[in-house]
Write an enzyme that holds these catalytic residues in place. Structure first.
Site, PDB file in Angstrom:
ATOM      1  N   GLY A  12     -20.239  21.107 -62.675  1.00  0.00           N
ATOM      2  CA  GLY A  12     -21.330  19.218 -63.150  1.00  0.00           C
ATOM      3  C   GLY A  12     -20.981  18.863 -64.417  1.00  0.00           C
ATOM      4  N   ASN A  14     -18.815  16.177 -63.806  1.00  0.00           N
ATOM      5  CA  ASN A  14     -18.488  14.271 -62.796  1.00  0.00           C
ATOM      6  C   ASN A  14     -20.183  13.724 -63.379  1.00  0.00           C
ATOM      7  OD1 ASN A  14     -16.048  13.443 -62.615  1.00  0.00           O
ATOM      8  ND2 ASN A  14     -15.738  15.812 -61.731  1.00  0.00           N
ATOM      9  N   ARG A  90     -17.278  21.848 -50.214  1.00  0.00           N
ATOM     10  CA  ARG A  90     -17.703  22.312 -48.368  1.00  0.00           C
ATOM     11  C   ARG A  90     -17.370  20.806 -47.692  1.00  0.00           C
ATOM     12  NH1 ARG A  90     -19.740  27.010 -46.180  1.00  0.00           N
ATOM     13  NH2 ARG A  90     -21.170  24.577 -44.806  1.00  0.00           N
ATOM     14  N   LEU A  92     -18.422  18.453 -45.416  1.00  0.00           N
ATOM     15  CA  LEU A  92     -18.813  17.825 -44.725  1.00  0.00           C
ATOM     16  C   LEU A  92     -18.945  16.988 -43.098  1.00  0.00           C
ATOM     17  CD1 LEU A  92     -20.203  15.056 -47.646  1.00  0.00           C
ATOM     18  CD2 LEU A  92     -21.010  17.423 -46.471  1.00  0.00           C
ATOM     19  N   HIS A 108     -11.204  13.470 -57.211  1.00  0.00           N
ATOM     20  CA  HIS A 108     -10.755  14.365 -56.451  1.00  0.00           C
ATOM     21  C   HIS A 108      -9.446  14.171 -57.573  1.00  0.00           C
ATOM     22  CE1 HIS A 108      -7.611  17.062 -54.636  1.00  0.00           C
ATOM     23  NE2 HIS A 108      -6.438  16.207 -54.308  1.00  0.00           N
ATOM     24  N   VAL A 143     -10.501  15.615 -45.146  1.00  0.00           N
ATOM     25  CA  VAL A 143     -10.754  16.364 -46.555  1.00  0.00           C
ATOM     26  C   VAL A 143      -9.876  15.132 -47.358  1.00  0.00           C
ATOM     27  CG1 VAL A 143     -10.018  18.019 -48.009  1.00  0.00           C
ATOM     28  CG2 VAL A 143     -10.525  18.667 -45.017  1.00  0.00           C
TER      29      VAL A 143
HETATM   30  C1  GRF Z   1     -13.270  18.105 -60.492  1.00  0.00           C
HETATM   31  O1  GRF Z   1     -11.975  18.261 -60.853  1.00  0.00           O
HETATM   32  C2  GRF Z   1     -13.322  17.215 -59.540  1.00  0.00           C
HETATM   33  O2  GRF Z   1     -12.082  16.285 -59.303  1.00  0.00           O
HETATM   34  C3  GRF Z   1     -13.289  18.064 -58.250  1.00  0.00           C
HETATM   35  O3  GRF Z   1     -13.814  19.372 -58.459  1.00  0.00           O
HETATM   36  C4  GRF Z   1     -13.843  19.305 -59.903  1.00  0.00           C
HETATM   37  C5  GRF Z   1     -15.571  19.203 -60.385  1.00  0.00           C
HETATM   38  O4  GRF Z   1     -15.422  19.237 -62.280  1.00  0.00           O
HETATM   39  N1  GRF Z   1     -13.928  17.614 -56.266  1.00  0.00           N
HETATM   40  P1  GRF Z   1     -17.185  19.585 -61.908  1.00  0.00           P
HETATM   41  O5  GRF Z   1     -18.044  20.500 -61.212  1.00  0.00           O
HETATM   42  O6  GRF Z   1     -17.498  17.830 -61.737  1.00  0.00           O
HETATM   43  O7  GRF Z   1     -17.270  19.953 -63.510  1.00  0.00           O
END
Ligand code: GRF
Length: 205
Positions: A12, A14, A90, A92, A108, A143
């Site tokens: 988490g 981000n 997951r 969607l 991403h 995706v």
């Molecule tokens: C990040 O690298 C994001 O780009 C990818 O999954 C990772 C999630 O990291 N989709 P976090 O859970 O936000 O630390």
């Protein structure tokens, strides 16, 4: 103010970047709920310690369509306008995508359309590209595929491993995700075909 829901499966970081941006006024939206599909995801506690409601809607052991319906219901109950996927592992369904038209975002860790799917950073190192980065895009039914809102470039160093590259990309993720959400919640964009034209003058950092 628009209401944002964040979907996570793991640590988490981000999610935290989005919550902090909202709490500090850099993002003019309110994060109203964090939903994890993994019961012991670290991000659940992280969200709660930031004062955000965090719930789990487990994906395991439930038919996918049922899981998605519960998810949509939980988000609707909280009057969520914009959904941010932040490490949500997951896929969607069309039902979900249609429930929040042009209002689901994903981040991403590669410069899409290069290296979609799992471990974009490892794919980049193995392929031998000299630059990689991250992408925030609208979610559609494929995706890592929808129209791109923002990207940031991260050079790949000769001695990079997947992990060291991932660390530097993550810093950029934390910058561009709140910026992209800000663009979307303020409606400062126009989509023409696959192109998202940002109306703030900030494009192509
Ligand atoms: C990040 O690298 C994001 O780009 C990818 O999954 C990772 C999630 O990291 N989709 P976090 O859970 O936000 O630390």
């Amino acid at each position: 103010m628009k209401r944002v829901g964040i979907l996570i499966s793991g640590r988490g970081s981000n999610m935290e970047a989005l919550v902090r941006a909202a709490q500090e006024g850099r993002l003019t939206a309110e994060v109203v709920v964090v939903v994890s599909n993994v019961p012991d995801a670290n991000g659940i506690q992280r969200a709660r310690s930031l004062g955000i409601e965090a719930i789990c809607i487990p994906s395991r052991g439930l038919p996918k369509e049922d899981n998605v319906r519960l998810l949509v219901e939980a988000l609707r109950q909280r009057r969520v306008d914009v959904v941010c996927l932040a490490g949500y592992m997951r896929l969607l369904t069309p039902y979900f995508v249609e429930a929040f038209p042009r209002a689901i975002l994903n981040i991403h860790p590669s410069l899409l359309p290069a290296f979609p799917g799992l471990e974009g950073q490892r794919q980049a190192v193995q392929y031998g590209v000299k630059v990689s980065g991250c992408t925030v895009h609208f979610v559609d039914e494929s995706v890592d595929h929808g129209p791109i809102i923002l990207q940031a470039i991260v050079p790949v160093k000769d001695d990079d491993t997947a992990d060291t590259l991932a660390e530097r990309i993550l810093l950029e993720e934390h910058n561009i995700y709140p910026e992209a959400v800000e663009i979307v919640v303020n409606g400062q964009f126009e989509i023409i075909g696959r192109r998202v034209l940002v109306k703030t003058g900030r494009i192509g950092k």
